[in-house]
Design an enzyme around this catalytic site. Structure first.
Site, short mmCIF file in Angstrom:
data_model
loop_
_atom_site.label_atom_id
_atom_site.label_comp_id
_atom_site.label_asym_id
_atom_site.label_seq_id
_atom_site.Cartn_x
_atom_site.Cartn_y
_atom_site.Cartn_z
N GLU A 1 -0.87 -15.52 -10.80
CA GLU A 1 -0.10 -14.56 -11.51
C GLU A 1 1.48 -14.78 -11.20
O GLU A 1 2.28 -14.34 -12.03
CB GLU A 1 -0.53 -13.28 -10.96
CG GLU A 1 -1.85 -12.92 -11.41
CD GLU A 1 -2.14 -11.48 -11.08
OE1 GLU A 1 -1.56 -10.74 -10.26
OE2 GLU A 1 -3.54 -11.04 -11.44
N HIS B 1 -6.18 -6.56 -6.12
CA HIS B 1 -5.62 -7.53 -5.59
C HIS B 1 -4.19 -7.67 -5.69
O HIS B 1 -3.46 -8.59 -4.75
CB HIS B 1 -6.20 -8.98 -6.31
CG HIS B 1 -5.77 -9.09 -7.54
ND1 HIS B 1 -6.30 -8.70 -8.83
CD2 HIS B 1 -4.91 -9.80 -8.14
CE1 HIS B 1 -5.65 -8.99 -9.83
NE2 HIS B 1 -4.69 -9.73 -9.43
N TYR C 1 0.82 -1.07 -0.05
CA TYR C 1 -0.05 -0.07 -0.02
C TYR C 1 0.98 1.13 -0.06
O TYR C 1 0.58 2.38 -0.62
CB TYR C 1 -0.99 -0.03 1.29
CG TYR C 1 -2.06 -0.86 1.00
CD1 TYR C 1 -3.07 -0.53 0.18
CD2 TYR C 1 -2.21 -2.30 1.74
CE1 TYR C 1 -4.25 -1.71 0.15
CE2 TYR C 1 -3.00 -3.23 1.51
CZ TYR C 1 -4.09 -2.79 0.74
OH TYR C 1 -4.94 -3.56 0.55
#
Length: 163
Positions: free
Chosen positions: A161, A135, A103
């Protein structure tokens, strides 16, 4: 207009107008997604020309689950909010699959390193899951943080991923 696609992670619904995906997520309830769309954009949902965008979005989701995890980034998305949040959503689209950010890093990339809460808020208010890959943002301590569709699904996407 909307379409629901079967995925290994459950039903994935997409709402679009004639130019953009407006909302998407792992649900079979289009009304729940429609509620996430900014009121000024909701009037555009009933466009007769949305089939092209829905087809493009459906193909991108199928490609994503087929191993081409960057496919959703090519689909046009439109969300509306204040300038910071709209910029943050554009920034999220630049976070590469397999390279999640914290973040704090997301806030820095969005133009304000001190705006960690605002960056987290942009993730929380994101209506276009997968196409705007919130995500891919995690807590500084390496834990997952939050995700509208649950942490198990967030982990599944990150694992997919990371292959």
């Amino acid at each position: 207009m909307h379409i629901t696609v079967a995925t290994p992670d459950g039903p994935f619904t997409i709402i679009a107008d004639d130019h953009y995906v407006l909302a998407s997520g792992w649900t079979s309830d289009p009304a729940a997604l429609r509620a996430l769309i900014h009121p000024e954009l909701r009037v555009r949902v009933n466009s007769a020309d949305s089939d092209r965008v829905l087809t493009q979005a459906q193909e991108a989701v199928q490609s994503y689950y087929g191993g081409h995890v960057a496919a959703p980034s090519a689909v046009p998305v439109r969300q509306k909010s204040g300038p910071y949040r709209e910029h943050a959503w554009d920034t999220l689209r630049q976070v590469a699959p397999g390279a999640p950010v914290t973040y704090a890093e997301f806030a820095r990339r969005s133009g304000s390193a001190a705006a960690v809460r605002a960056a987290a808020g942009a993730c929380a208010k994101n209506a276009a899951a997968l196409f705007v890959p919130c995500h891919r943002v995690m807590r500084t301590d390496g834990t997952l943080g939050g995700f509208r569709y649950g942490l198990d699904l967030k982990q599944s996407l990150l694992d997919r991923e990371g292959r």
